[in-house]
Design a protein around this motif. Structure first.
Motif: not given
Ligand code: KG4
Ligand code: ZN
Length: 349
Positions: A12, A111, A136, A166, A178, A180, A269, A274, A301
């Motif tokens: 991002e 971070h 995350s 996930l 992604p 999740g 995170g 979720n 996120t």
């Molecule tokens: O914090 P983030 O944007 O990036 C990191 O620092 O990793 O987290 C991204 C993660 C991905 O694995 C994505 O699948 C998960 O967050 N994610 C979710 C949901 N929205 C994003 N996992 C489960 N349910 C969601 N609604």
């Protein structure tokens, strides 16, 4: 005082402008999801190239929306790590250039700490001591905070992060990226009781996680049942997998809370978006007589508002470094995630 914050640790490109009273004047996030989707995961080289193309526009947009010009910025803040090194360097170099040109301090931000700080953006009232679960795509850790900005790592994943598990299962089933949010959506119609997942346990009773074991169990169920993305049982399977991930996360948080008796519990995170996790986290925290704090989904996120929030907290506490040009990026482990040796010992009860 105005802070311009930049975040480019993964996929991002983000910039935000905040006032020192923590008012978010703008919070721009440009997602690269559609670039990485065909590969089922982030391609580091594509990520850094896209950051290079977008960073200028995203920063301009954050200033425009905030109605603030660059010479009205008093401090710059940028994510130093952990993350993809090529991606981090784009944001860091851009921020260094701005700080150097405008002769303003540049604050390097971790971070993982920034994710935790996202909770404080909306809730100044969080009482200490607090426990924070950060979950995350790259991290799954529990921190104990006896006071603001004092992070003590008490548990972390020994292999995959929860979001990574996930994402990998979604990729294996060809559901998209992604994984999740896609799993959440498909799992909504499912019955988690239709498939059984037993949770892996640490033999040393530590508060560490293992999501690789859960992922292997999921792959075994997929193979044994011949599950595909068009199968009628897919929603049930995904609901069972999602709830196993949630149970694995909460089991350790509850144990940590019993041990440390915090006043507040923070969930943050990307995976904190979720719904099942948010609901269960709130429920279990309430039942334990504690207060939970979960940032609104867009602050869970990756974003730059959380980076700005932590910069402001550090500035106010006098912790901020003001040496723009020698800040360096660190790719993998946050200095925070190195567990002190005494926490590695099995807990005595
Ligand atoms: O914090 P983030 O944007 O990036 C990191 O620092 O990793 O987290 C991204 C993660 C991905 O694995 C994505 O699948 C998960 O967050 N994610 C979710 C949901 N929205 C994003 N996992 C489960 N349910 C969601 N609604
Ligand atoms: Zn993140």
């Amino acid at each position: 005082m105005n802070v311009l914050a930049i975040e480019t640790s993964c996929d991002e490109t983000a910039a935000a402008v905040l006032r020192d009273d923590l008012t978010v004047l703008s919070n721009i996030v440009l997602s690269q999801d559609e670039i990485h989707a065909p590969y089922g995961g982030v391609v580091p080289e594509l990520a850094s190239r896209r950051h290079l193309q977008s960073i200028d526009l995203v920063v301009r947009e954050s200033l425009d929306r905030a109605n603030v010009s660059l010479d009205e910025i008093d401090n710059f803040a940028v994510t130093q790590g952990p993350g993809l090194i090529g991606s981090l360097l784009v944001g860091l170099s851009f921020a260094k250039g701005l700080a150097y040109f405008f002769r303003r301090p540049l604050i390097g931000i971790d971070h993982v700490q920034a994710h935790i700080e996202s909770a404080f953006l909306e809730h100044r009232e969080i009482a200490f001591p607090a426990l924070a679960l950060i979950v995350s795509g790259g991290h799954t850790s529990i921190f104990s905070l006896k006071k603001p900005l004092a992070y003590d790592l008490i548990g972390r994943t020994r292999d995959d992060a929860a979001g990574e598990a996930l994402d990998k299962i979604a990729k294996f089933l060809d559901l998209g990226y992604p994984g999740g949010p896609i799993i959440q959506q498909l799992a909504e119609r499912g019955d988690p009781a239709r498939f059984e997942f037993s949770l892996p346990r640490m033999t040393d009773r530590s508060l560490d996680f293992s999501f690789s074991g859960l992922k292997t169990a999921a792959l075994r169920i997929i193979r044994e049942n011949g599950l595909t993305k068009t199968d009628d049982r897919l929603a049930d399977f995904l609901a069972a997998f999602e709830s196993a991930v949630v149970r694995a996360l909460l089991e350790n948080v509850v144990r940590a809370a019993e041990r440390l008796k915090p006043r507040s519990l923070i969930l943050c995170g990307g995976v904190a978006r979720n719904r099942r996790l948010r609901t269960e986290f709130e429920k279990q925290t309430r039942e334990a007589g504690m207060t939970s704090f979960i940032p609104s989904p867009k602050l869970c996120t990756d974003n730059a508002a959380m980076v700005g929030a932590l910069a402001i907290a550090k500035l106010k506490s006098g912790q901020a470094l003001e040496s723009p040009l020698d800040l360096d990026a660190y790719p993998r482990q946050s200095p925070l995630e190195i567990i002190p040796p005494d926490h590695r010992r099995p807990a005595k009860r």
